[in-house]
Design a protein around this motif. Structure first.
Motif: not given
Length: 80
Positions: A4-5, A11, A14-16, A8
């Motif tokens: 997940d990191k 890119r 957009k968000r974790r 993010k």
């Protein structure tokens, strides 16, 4: 690095929290195995992301804790 990191930081997502939800829904695969948000990613892994009807396949080239917009493009290579 957690998948997940990575999503993010590179890119790709957009968000974790969105990356975490995608993993929990089974939309992210690492080397054709469904990935949980905490699954570790390493250089050379193939990630498959499913967004509705679109499927994105990328190869992990680099792992960076902090990446600028330009550095993020160098973290993966699009396969499909």
């Amino acid at each position: 690095m957690r998948v997940d990191k990575f999503l993010k930081n590179s890119r790709l997502i957009k968000r974790r929290t969105i990356a975490k939800e995608a993993c929990e829904q089974g939309r992210v695969k690492i080397n054709d195995k469904i990935a949980k948000p905490g699954t570790e990613v390493s250089v050379g892994d193939i990630l498959t992301l499913e967004f509705g009807t679109r499927v994105i396949k990328v190869e992990v080239l680099d792992l960076k804790e902090h990446a600028t917009k330009d550095d993020a493009k160098e973290m993966y290579k699009a396969i499909e």
